[in-house]
Scaffold this active site. Structure first.
Site, PDB file in Angstrom:
ATOM      1  N   TYR A  50       0.727  -1.359   0.070  1.00  0.00           N
ATOM      2  CA  TYR A  50      -0.112  -0.008  -0.004  1.00  0.00           C
ATOM      3  C   TYR A  50       0.843   1.122  -0.019  1.00  0.00           C
ATOM      4  CZ  TYR A  50      -3.767   3.173   1.522  1.00  0.00           C
ATOM      5  OH  TYR A  50      -4.749   4.159   1.746  1.00  0.00           O
ATOM      6  N   LYS A  74       0.642   4.238  -3.054  1.00  0.00           N
ATOM      7  CA  LYS A  74       0.210   5.440  -2.610  1.00  0.00           C
ATOM      8  C   LYS A  74       1.472   6.421  -2.982  1.00  0.00           C
ATOM      9  CE  LYS A  74      -4.189   4.773  -1.588  1.00  0.00           C
ATOM     10  NZ  LYS A  74      -4.918   5.390  -2.513  1.00  0.00           N
TER      11      LYS A  74
END
Length: 305
Positions: free
Chosen positions: A155, A159
Site C-alpha cells: 500500500y 500510494k
C-alpha cells in the site's frame, strides 16, 4: 452550482470515501459515473445520488485493466456527452509484514491502486486532450504513502507511486490546461475502524454524533464528508491554478504536503569514500536523519478505551 454541466468518473465509489466524493460532485452539479465491483453496491450509490436530485450511472468492473478504463470513459461520454473530471479512489488492502507478504498480496494492491490509477488517468487524459477539455485529474493518496506504515509495504509503494505520477502528469498536461493533484485523506473508514486508537472517533461517527475535538482538530481526523469538499473544489474552475500538489484534509485540518527536498547537504573534495563516510557522515548529515511512520500524541484520558 460550481460543477454544473460537468461530467465526472469516481472509481471505487460504491461506499465510504468514494461514495462521499461522488455524492458531493453530484451535489455541486456534475453528472457522475459511479464505479464498484459489486453490482448492488453500485446501484445503491446511484440511487442515493438520484434521490438527492443528481444524475448518475454505474459501471461495475474492477479497475486495473485498460479495458475497465476504456469502459468508464466510454460510459461517461455515451451517457452524458463528455468527461471533465476523474477521481481515482478505488483500492484494496492486503496488510501483512514484509516477510509474510506473498506475491499475490503485493501484486493485487499494486494492480488496483497504482496500475488502476495509471490506466484510468491515461484514458481520461487522452480523451480530454483530444477534445480540448481543461479537465481535472484527482488521485487519492494516503499518509502511508507519505510516511510509511508498519505492515503496508504494498500500500505504501502504491500510494507513494501515485503522488509521483501526479507530479509528472502535472508537467505533461499543463499545456492542455488539465490539472493533476493528489488528495491525502484522513477519515473514519473500514480500515481506521480496526485501529483502537481511533475507536472513540469511529464510534461517534457510527452513532451520528460529532467526533471529539481532539480527533477533528489535533489529529485532523474526520468523516468522509469532511474530505469531499476538497474533491469538489479541485474539480472546479476555481482550482484551475492548482496542479501537481499533494493536499491533506481531515476533520478541521487542511494541509499542503511539501515535495521531497534535500534537508542536509555536505561536500568533500574528491568525493565521499567509505573511509570518509565512516569518519564524517554523522557530522555532515547525520543530525538531520528523518523520522518514518506517523507519530500520534497520547490519547486524552477520557478518550481511552
Amino acid at each position: 452550482m460550481s460543477l454544473d454541466g460537468k461530467v465526472a468518473i469516481v472509481t471505487g465509489s460504491g461506499r465510504g470515501l468514494g461514495l462521499a466524493y461522488a455524492q458531493e460532485l453530484a451535489r455541486q452539479g456534475a453528472a457522475v459515473v459511479v464505479n464498484d465491483v459489486d453490482e448492488q453496491t453500485a446501484a445503491d450509490a446511484v440511487a442515493s445520488i438520484e434521490a438527492a436530485g443528481g444524475k448518475a450511472i454505474a459501471v461495475v468492473a474492477p479497475v486495473g485493466p485498460t479495458e475497465t478504463a476504456q469502459q468508464l470513459v466510454a460510459a461517461a461520454v455515451e451517457s452524458f456527452g463528455r468527461l471533465d473530471i476523474l477521481v481515482t479512489n478505488a483500492g484494496v488492502l492486503r496488510d501483512t509484514v514484509l516477510w509474510k507478504m506473498s506475491d499475490d498480496d503485493f501484486d493485487t494492491v499494486i494492480n488496483v491502486h497504482l496500475r488502476g490509477t495509471f490506466t484510468c488517468v491515461r484514458e481520461a487524459a487522452t480523451y480530454m486532450r483530444e477534445n480540448e477539455i481543461a479537465g481535472r485529474i484527482i488521485c487519492i493518496g494516503s499518509p502511508t504513502g507519505q510516511r510509511g506504515n508498519f505492515g503496508q509495504t504494498n500500500y505504501a509503494a502504491a500510494k507513494a507511486g501515485i503522488v509521483g505520477m501526479v507530479r509528472t502528469w502535472a508537467l505533461e498536461l499543463k499545456r492542455a490546461g488539465i490539472t493533476a493533484n493528489a488528495v491525502i485523506p484522513v477519515a473514519a473508514t473500514a480500515m481506521t475502524a480496526t485501529v483502537p486508537y481511533f475507536a472513540a472517533a469511529v464510534e461517534a461517527d457510527a452513532a451520528g454524533e460529532a467526533m471529539p475535538p481532539f480527533f477533528r482538530h489535533d489529529l485532523g481526523f474526520g468523516t468522509s464528508d469532511d474530505v469531499a469538499g476538497l474533491i469538489a473544489y479541485l474539480a472546479s474552475d476555481a482550482a484551475a491554478g492548482v496542479t501537481g500538489q499533494a493536499i491533506g484534509i481531515g476533520g478541521d485540518r487542511l494541509q499542503l504536503w511539501s515535495h521531497p527536498e534535500a534537508v542536509a547537504t555536505a561536500y568533500r573534495d574528491g568525493g565521499w569514500s567509505y573511509d570518509a563516510l565512516a569518519a564524517d557522515f554523522t557530522e555532515a548529515v547525520g543530525g538531520q536523519l528523518q523520522t518514518v511512520g506517523e507519530r500520534f500524541p497520547p490519547l486524552p484520558d477520557e478518550l481511552q478505551r
